[in-house]
Each structure stands twice: as structure tokens, then as C-alpha cells.
Design a protein around this motif. Structure first.
Motif, PDB file in Angstrom:
ATOM      1  N   GLN A 218       1.115  -0.850  -0.362  1.00 26.79           N
ATOM      2  CA  GLN A 218      -0.397   0.051  -0.035  1.00 26.79           C
ATOM      3  C   GLN A 218       0.815   1.377  -0.036  1.00 26.79           C
ATOM      4  O   GLN A 218       2.301   1.105   0.307  1.00 26.79           O
ATOM      5  N   VAL A 219       0.374   2.101  -0.537  1.00 25.47           N
ATOM      6  CA  VAL A 219       1.202   3.516  -0.922  1.00 25.47           C
ATOM      7  C   VAL A 219      -0.496   4.165  -0.146  1.00 25.47           C
ATOM      8  O   VAL A 219      -1.199   4.318  -0.648  1.00 25.47           O
TER       9      VAL A 219
ATOM     10  N   GLY B   9       5.067   4.842   2.253  1.00 24.01           N
ATOM     11  CA  GLY B   9       4.308   3.245   2.916  1.00 24.01           C
ATOM     12  C   GLY B   9       5.634   2.056   1.924  1.00 24.01           C
ATOM     13  O   GLY B   9       5.930   2.146   2.403  1.00 24.01           O
ATOM     14  N   ARG B  10       4.426   1.522   0.818  1.00 21.16           N
ATOM     15  CA  ARG B  10       5.445   1.065   0.246  1.00 21.16           C
ATOM     16  C   ARG B  10       6.385   1.596  -0.923  1.00 21.16           C
ATOM     17  O   ARG B  10       6.437   1.463  -2.087  1.00 21.16           O
ATOM     18  N   THR B  11       6.708   2.235  -0.598  1.00 19.23           N
ATOM     19  CA  THR B  11       7.507   3.744  -1.416  1.00 19.23           C
ATOM     20  C   THR B  11       9.275   2.568  -2.308  1.00 19.23           C
ATOM     21  O   THR B  11      10.402   3.631  -3.128  1.00 19.23           O
ATOM     22  N   SER B  12       9.211   1.784  -1.599  1.00 19.91           N
ATOM     23  CA  SER B  12      10.718   1.201  -2.322  1.00 19.91           C
ATOM     24  C   SER B  12      10.584   0.982  -3.906  1.00 19.91           C
ATOM     25  O   SER B  12      11.386   0.680  -4.286  1.00 19.91           O
ATOM     26  N   SER B  13       9.079   0.262  -4.005  1.00 19.19           N
ATOM     27  CA  SER B  13       9.032   0.361  -5.363  1.00 19.19           C
ATOM     28  C   SER B  13       8.890   1.058  -5.845  1.00 19.19           C
ATOM     29  O   SER B  13       7.863   2.932  -6.150  1.00 19.19           O
TER      30      SER B  13
ATOM     31  N   ASN C 184      10.672  11.116  -1.462  1.00 17.14           N
ATOM     32  CA  ASN C 184       9.005  10.683  -2.141  1.00 17.14           C
ATOM     33  C   ASN C 184       8.438  11.662  -1.574  1.00 17.14           C
ATOM     34  O   ASN C 184       7.524  11.165  -1.152  1.00 17.14           O
TER      35      ASN C 184
END
Length: 123
Positions: free
Chosen positions: A1-2, A26-30, A77
């Protein structure tokens, strides 16, 4: 989730400038592409601008090209929309959106959305 949170909206006079920000968590590594859309009262949500996951490509709606600039700060980000030469027709709620990798120009292709920030341009 972002999770996406917009800020920077407000009231400005014709010809003025605003800078919108969209902070992602959240999943900001993606790797995510980010887009800006806007919706005026009684109108459909429309594409404004987008930037791909590495900032190497951008796209703008004809109505804002030359006046708006999208850019990102990968370390924070955060994606920004610098809006210059604002016109009354730019009045709308501006939404930030995210999707994997490459940007798109239709709202249905984005997976995540912020709650929006109001921009009002007075004449």
C-alpha cells in the motif's frame, strides 16, 4: 500500500503561482510513477501532469503545458507541481496519484490516490 498526502493548495490571484506537494509513504521502495489530476465542480476528473518512476519522462495536458512543471525529490518520496501563470480555469481540487513504473494519462490506470488539495484562482 502507498499513502499519498497533497499540500500547497490555496487562494491565488490570476497570474500568480502555487507549488503543490505530494508526499508518499508506505511501500515507497517499489518504483512508482506519479500523476496529478484535477476536478472542478460539475466536471470530470482530468489529467494535468505525470512523471515516471525515475523522473526521466514527464507529460502535461495541453492546457497547462508551459505553465506547470512536475518534478520529484526521490530522497523525500515527494512529487511537486509548480504552477505559474494561474488562470481562473485552473480552479479545482488537485489530486495526486501513483501507479507502478511508467506514468499514464487516464485516472483509471492509477492504483493509489490522495484526498486532494483545493486550488482557487480569483480574477
Amino acid at each position: 500500500q502507498v499513502q499519498l498526502v497533497e499540500s500547497g493548495g490555496g487562494l491565488v490571484q490570476v497570474g500568480g503561482s502555487l507549488r503543490l506537494s505530494c508526499a508518499a509513504s508506505g511501500r515507497t521502495s517499489s518504483p512508482f510513477a506519479m500523476g496529478w489530476f484535477r476536478q472542478a465542480p460539475g466536471k470530470e476528473r482530468e489529467f494535468v501532469s505525470a512523471i515516471n518512476w525515475n523522473g526521466g519522462a514527464t507529460n502535461y495536458a495541453k492546457s497547462v503545458k508551459g505553465r506547470f512543471t512536475i518534478f520529484k525529490d526521490a530522497d523525500e518520496n515527494t512529487v511537486y507541481l509548480q504552477m505559474n501563470g494561474l488562470e481562473p480555469e485552473d480552479t479545482a481540487v488537485y489530486y495526486c496519484a501513483a501507479r507502478p513504473y511508467s506514468f499514464a494519462t487516464t485516472a483509471g490506470e492509477y492504483n493509489y490516490w490522495g484526498l486532494g488539495t483545493q486550488v482557487t484562482v480569483s480574477s
